[in-house]
Design a protein around this motif. Structure first.
Motif, PDB file in Angstrom:
ATOM      1  N   LEU A 192      44.875  -5.660 -28.034  1.00 10.58           N
ATOM      2  CA  LEU A 192      45.458  -3.761 -28.264  1.00 10.58           C
ATOM      3  C   LEU A 192      46.138  -4.141 -29.955  1.00 10.58           C
ATOM      4  O   LEU A 192      46.721  -5.504 -30.378  1.00 10.58           O
ATOM      5  N   GLY A 193      45.925  -2.493 -30.320  1.00  7.45           N
ATOM      6  CA  GLY A 193      46.758  -3.089 -31.981  1.00  7.45           C
ATOM      7  C   GLY A 193      47.828  -1.775 -31.227  1.00  7.45           C
ATOM      8  O   GLY A 193      47.910  -0.930 -30.635  1.00  7.45           O
ATOM      9  N   ALA A 194      49.165  -1.700 -32.383  1.00 10.17           N
ATOM     10  CA  ALA A 194      50.446  -0.624 -31.573  1.00 10.17           C
ATOM     11  C   ALA A 194      51.174  -0.896 -32.543  1.00 10.17           C
ATOM     12  O   ALA A 194      50.969  -1.665 -33.721  1.00 10.17           O
ATOM     13  N   GLY A 195      52.200   0.267 -32.853  1.00 11.01           N
ATOM     14  CA  GLY A 195      53.334   0.104 -33.289  1.00 11.01           C
ATOM     15  C   GLY A 195      54.178   1.275 -32.934  1.00 11.01           C
ATOM     16  O   GLY A 195      53.357   2.519 -32.385  1.00 11.01           O
ATOM     17  N   ASN A 212      34.934   0.920 -25.442  1.00 11.66           N
ATOM     18  CA  ASN A 212      35.697   2.327 -24.935  1.00 11.66           C
ATOM     19  C   ASN A 212      37.532   1.941 -25.041  1.00 11.66           C
ATOM     20  O   ASN A 212      37.641   0.535 -25.826  1.00 11.66           O
ATOM     21  N   GLN A 213      38.568   2.489 -25.260  1.00  9.75           N
ATOM     22  CA  GLN A 213      39.967   2.325 -26.129  1.00  9.75           C
ATOM     23  C   GLN A 213      40.486   3.549 -25.553  1.00  9.75           C
ATOM     24  O   GLN A 213      40.247   4.164 -24.485  1.00  9.75           O
ATOM     25  N   ILE A 214      41.842   2.642 -24.548  1.00  4.39           N
ATOM     26  CA  ILE A 214      42.889   3.406 -23.353  1.00  4.39           C
ATOM     27  C   ILE A 214      44.029   3.607 -24.993  1.00  4.39           C
ATOM     28  O   ILE A 214      44.481   3.288 -24.833  1.00  4.39           O
ATOM     29  N   GLU A 215      44.373   5.426 -24.967  1.00  6.80           N
ATOM     30  CA  GLU A 215      45.363   5.397 -26.330  1.00  6.80           C
ATOM     31  C   GLU A 215      46.981   5.316 -25.662  1.00  6.80           C
ATOM     32  O   GLU A 215      46.167   6.019 -24.190  1.00  6.80           O
ATOM     33  N   GLY A 216      47.738   4.369 -25.981  1.00  4.25           N
ATOM     34  CA  GLY A 216      49.424   4.716 -25.423  1.00  4.25           C
ATOM     35  C   GLY A 216      49.919   5.723 -26.044  1.00  4.25           C
ATOM     36  O   GLY A 216      49.589   5.703 -27.519  1.00  4.25           O
ATOM     37  N   PHE A 248      48.728  -3.857 -39.120  1.00  4.06           N
ATOM     38  CA  PHE A 248      49.170  -2.370 -39.928  1.00  4.06           C
ATOM     39  C   PHE A 248      48.252  -1.897 -39.401  1.00  4.06           C
ATOM     40  O   PHE A 248      47.074  -2.209 -38.951  1.00  4.06           O
ATOM     41  N   PHE A 249      48.295  -0.386 -39.321  1.00  5.97           N
ATOM     42  CA  PHE A 249      47.713   0.923 -38.713  1.00  5.97           C
ATOM     43  C   PHE A 249      48.713   1.478 -39.796  1.00  5.97           C
ATOM     44  O   PHE A 249      49.709   2.092 -40.010  1.00  5.97           O
ATOM     45  N   PRO A 250      47.729   2.865 -39.896  1.00  7.89           N
ATOM     46  CA  PRO A 250      48.590   3.846 -41.221  1.00  7.89           C
ATOM     47  C   PRO A 250      49.348   3.928 -40.697  1.00  7.89           C
ATOM     48  O   PRO A 250      50.329   5.091 -41.336  1.00  7.89           O
ATOM     49  N   PHE A 251      49.403   4.635 -39.034  1.00  6.07           N
ATOM     50  CA  PHE A 251      49.111   5.410 -38.175  1.00  6.07           C
ATOM     51  C   PHE A 251      51.026   5.157 -37.294  1.00  6.07           C
ATOM     52  O   PHE A 251      51.355   6.341 -36.864  1.00  6.07           O
ATOM     53  N   THR A 252      51.067   3.728 -37.653  1.00  4.83           N
ATOM     54  CA  THR A 252      52.923   2.849 -37.374  1.00  4.83           C
ATOM     55  C   THR A 252      53.391   2.538 -37.840  1.00  4.83           C
ATOM     56  O   THR A 252      52.365   1.859 -39.024  1.00  4.83           O
ATOM     57  N   PHE A 257      56.643   5.290 -29.975  1.00  2.00           N
ATOM     58  CA  PHE A 257      55.332   4.469 -30.204  1.00  2.00           C
ATOM     59  C   PHE A 257      53.700   4.402 -29.708  1.00  2.00           C
ATOM     60  O   PHE A 257      54.055   5.771 -28.820  1.00  2.00           O
ATOM     61  N   ALA A 258      53.177   3.639 -30.404  1.00  2.00           N
ATOM     62  CA  ALA A 258      51.648   4.101 -29.336  1.00  2.00           C
ATOM     63  C   ALA A 258      51.006   3.201 -29.391  1.00  2.00           C
ATOM     64  O   ALA A 258      51.802   1.763 -30.228  1.00  2.00           O
ATOM     65  N   PHE A 259      50.048   2.893 -28.833  1.00  2.00           N
ATOM     66  CA  PHE A 259      48.838   1.655 -28.903  1.00  2.00           C
ATOM     67  C   PHE A 259      48.257   1.962 -28.594  1.00  2.00           C
ATOM     68  O   PHE A 259      47.251   3.577 -27.640  1.00  2.00           O
ATOM     69  N   GLY A 260      46.907   0.928 -28.568  1.00  2.00           N
ATOM     70  CA  GLY A 260      45.225   1.680 -28.783  1.00  2.00           C
ATOM     71  C   GLY A 260      44.774   0.192 -28.276  1.00  2.00           C
ATOM     72  O   GLY A 260      44.316  -1.256 -28.924  1.00  2.00           O
ATOM     73  N   LEU A 261      44.574   0.030 -26.415  1.00  2.00           N
ATOM     74  CA  LEU A 261      43.629  -0.929 -26.508  1.00  2.00           C
ATOM     75  C   LEU A 261      42.372  -0.602 -25.361  1.00  2.00           C
ATOM     76  O   LEU A 261      41.841   0.210 -25.660  1.00  2.00           O
ATOM     77  N   THR A 290      36.354   7.270 -33.836  1.00  2.00           N
ATOM     78  CA  THR A 290      36.769   6.036 -33.668  1.00  2.00           C
ATOM     79  C   THR A 290      37.479   5.359 -33.241  1.00  2.00           C
ATOM     80  O   THR A 290      38.094   4.321 -33.099  1.00  2.00           O
ATOM     81  N   GLN A 291      37.868   6.303 -32.423  1.00  2.00           N
ATOM     82  CA  GLN A 291      39.817   5.951 -31.987  1.00  2.00           C
ATOM     83  C   GLN A 291      40.140   7.479 -31.675  1.00  2.00           C
ATOM     84  O   GLN A 291      40.098   8.219 -31.586  1.00  2.00           O
ATOM     85  N   THR A 292      40.748   6.834 -30.233  1.00  2.00           N
ATOM     86  CA  THR A 292      41.305   8.077 -29.001  1.00  2.00           C
ATOM     87  C   THR A 292      42.710   8.048 -29.967  1.00  2.00           C
ATOM     88  O   THR A 292      43.130   8.763 -28.880  1.00  2.00           O
ATOM     89  N   SER A 293      42.979   7.749 -30.817  1.00  2.00           N
ATOM     90  CA  SER A 293      44.354   7.573 -31.992  1.00  2.00           C
ATOM     91  C   SER A 293      44.065   9.387 -31.878  1.00  2.00           C
ATOM     92  O   SER A 293      45.298   9.620 -32.663  1.00  2.00           O
ATOM     93  N   ALA A 294      43.155  10.539 -32.347  1.00  2.00           N
ATOM     94  CA  ALA A 294      43.057  10.888 -32.157  1.00  2.00           C
ATOM     95  C   ALA A 294      43.346  12.218 -30.992  1.00  2.00           C
ATOM     96  O   ALA A 294      44.274  13.336 -31.386  1.00  2.00           O
ATOM     97  N   MET A 295      44.061  11.393 -30.271  1.00  2.00           N
ATOM     98  CA  MET A 295      44.316  12.834 -28.919  1.00  2.00           C
ATOM     99  C   MET A 295      46.224  12.225 -29.551  1.00  2.00           C
ATOM    100  O   MET A 295      46.964  13.006 -28.294  1.00  2.00           O
ATOM    101  N   GLN A 296      46.613  11.327 -30.005  1.00  2.00           N
ATOM    102  CA  GLN A 296      48.422  11.293 -30.426  1.00  2.00           C
ATOM    103  C   GLN A 296      48.681  12.687 -30.846  1.00  2.00           C
ATOM    104  O   GLN A 296      49.161  13.555 -30.581  1.00  2.00           O
ATOM    105  N   VAL A 297      48.314  13.356 -32.053  1.00  2.00           N
ATOM    106  CA  VAL A 297      48.318  14.449 -33.333  1.00  2.00           C
ATOM    107  C   VAL A 297      47.808  16.036 -31.312  1.00  2.00           C
ATOM    108  O   VAL A 297      48.677  16.452 -31.835  1.00  2.00           O
ATOM    109  N   TYR A 308      33.130   5.057 -31.485  1.00  2.00           N
ATOM    110  CA  TYR A 308      31.962   4.391 -32.195  1.00  2.00           C
ATOM    111  C   TYR A 308      32.513   3.972 -33.306  1.00  2.00           C
ATOM    112  O   TYR A 308      33.196   4.756 -34.380  1.00  2.00           O
ATOM    113  N   ARG A 309      31.615   2.750 -33.399  1.00  2.00           N
ATOM    114  CA  ARG A 309      31.791   2.562 -35.258  1.00  2.00           C
ATOM    115  C   ARG A 309      30.232   2.273 -35.316  1.00  2.00           C
ATOM    116  O   ARG A 309      29.615   1.602 -34.470  1.00  2.00           O
ATOM    117  N   ARG A 310      30.509   2.018 -37.087  1.00  2.00           N
ATOM    118  CA  ARG A 310      29.063   0.805 -36.913  1.00  2.00           C
ATOM    119  C   ARG A 310      29.532  -0.018 -37.130  1.00  2.00           C
ATOM    120  O   ARG A 310      29.192  -0.386 -38.833  1.00  2.00           O
TER     121      ARG A 310
END
Ligand code: PHE
Length: 361
Positions: free
Chosen positions: A303-306, A229-233, A269-273, A326-330, A187-194, A215-217
């Motif tokens: 984008l979301g970030a934190g 698409n997303q670009i995770e940073g 708010f994001f649980p991971f930032t 820090f991380a961001f997802g745009l 649902t998010q490229t944030s998976a690539m953070q870990v 992908y999201r429903r």
């Protein structure tokens, strides 16, 4: 045969050859270029039958031994003279045919340089691909590395290791396509953070961007798509602060939208930032007056970030007391819509050539 008979035979052959040669020359005069080959073939036959080893001329001269000493040179000179004559005729025609043949070749190889060339339709880079490339360039310029994950992820990387345990209410923020209990479409490229931090095994600095499809429903509408698409940073190092995030995102916004684009940051708010923020950009479609693209707010979230949550650092094997990040997802589609004034995200997926061809330059 006596001399007179032999001489008569030669003169007969000579006459016949001449007659045939005349015919060839007449035909040549009326010939079209295409028949040059045919005439050459006939000329060759003529040469074989009148000048070749089995020609009559040759046969007659073989009978020279029957003649007396005084007669022989007479016949000899007649034979030679006839031969020379026929050879000269042959060569003359041969030359004319060769010239014609060359002419024919030139004609067939001539290029009409005034003919307009054939145009091959050129494709173009899809606007999403193009904007992703532009964004990647900005971050490559700041020393980031590009990493890529897979579209099928595990619940563990997509959620749990991002501080989202199974019963966490924030999971509702992202309605998920599950494949099995454990497998899902990310649902998010944030998976690539870990995944990135685990690969780095506690080393710093970490400085990556991870572009990819998620992908999201969601119901598809002008600004939402179930696949986008997303670009995770992600940046992890000693002493990374919120101001580093702010500076990075400002630089990004200026590079992509130019210095005059209005940008605002809101707490989020994001649980991971923690803390978390979102970045909004003035809606370029309506200029901020309010339209269906910005949902009448005048702003579009890009984008979301934190700051990376200490739990996430620890889950991935980093000591949250020593390093921070820090991380961001745009969202490149949102960026493309703003940058190119595209009013409906669905236009980006329909691949209508009337839209795509505008990106051909
Ligand atoms: N993954 C978040 C989303 O899809 C965006 C985000 C990425 C937020 C990184 C904070 C940090 O909405």
């Amino acid at each position: 045969m006596d001399l007179a008979e032999l001489e008569a035979a030669i003169n007969k052959v000579r006459g016949l050859a001449k007659e045939q040669m005349q015919q060839l020359e007449d035909d040549l005069r009326q010939a079209k270029l295409e028949s040059v080959g045919e005439l050459r073939r006939r000329l060759d036959e003529w040469r074989v039958s009148h000048l070749g080893k089995k020609s009559q001329l040759q046969q007659v001269s073989r009978q020279m031994s029957d003649l007396s000493k005084e007669e022989r040179p007479k016949l000899g000179s007649l034979v030679n003279q006839t031969k020379a004559e026929l050879e000269a005729q042959h060569d003359r025609l041969e030359e004319r045919l060769s010239a014609l043949f060359r002419q024919q070749q030139f004609a067939s190889e001539t290029l009409d340089i005034t003919l307009p060339g054939r145009r091959h339709p050129l494709g173009s880079v899809h606007p999403i691909t193009r904007i992703i490339g532009e964004i990647e360039d900005v971050f490559l310029g700041m020393g980031y590395e590009i990493v890529e994950g897979t579209e099928i992820e595990t619940d563990e990387y997509n959620f749990e290791k991002l501080n989202l345990p199974k019963d966490h209410p924030a999971r509702d923020m992202q309605d998920t396509f599950y494949i099995t209990e454990e497998l899902l479409l990310r649902t998010q490229t944030s998976a690539m953070q870990v995944r990135t931090m685990e690969r780095m095994k506690g080393k710093v600095p970490v400085r990556v961007i991870a572009p990819g499809r998620v992908y999201r429903r969601d119901e598809d509408d002008a600004t939402h798509s179930h696949a986008f698409n997303q670009i995770e940073g992600l940046v992890v190092d000693e002493g990374i602060r919120m101001s580093d995030l702010k500076g990075t995102l400002e630089l990004f916004a200026r590079a992509i939208f130019g210095p005059d684009q209005e940008v605002r940051r809101l707490p989020s708010f994001f649980p991971f930032t923690e803390p978390s923020a979102e970045v909004d950009v003035r809606c370029t479609v309506c200029g901020g007056a309010g339209c269906r693209v910005c949902k009448e707010t005048g702003w579009i979230e890009i984008l979301g970030a934190g700051m990376v949550h200490p739990n996430v650092l620890e889950f991935a094997g980093y000591d949250s007391k020593k390093v921070s990040g820090f991380a961001f997802g745009l969202g490149p589609e949102r960026v493309a819509m703003l940058k190119y004034g595209i009013e409906d995200i669905r236009l980006l997926y329909q691949n209508d050539l009337r839209l795509l061809s505008q990106f051909a330059r």
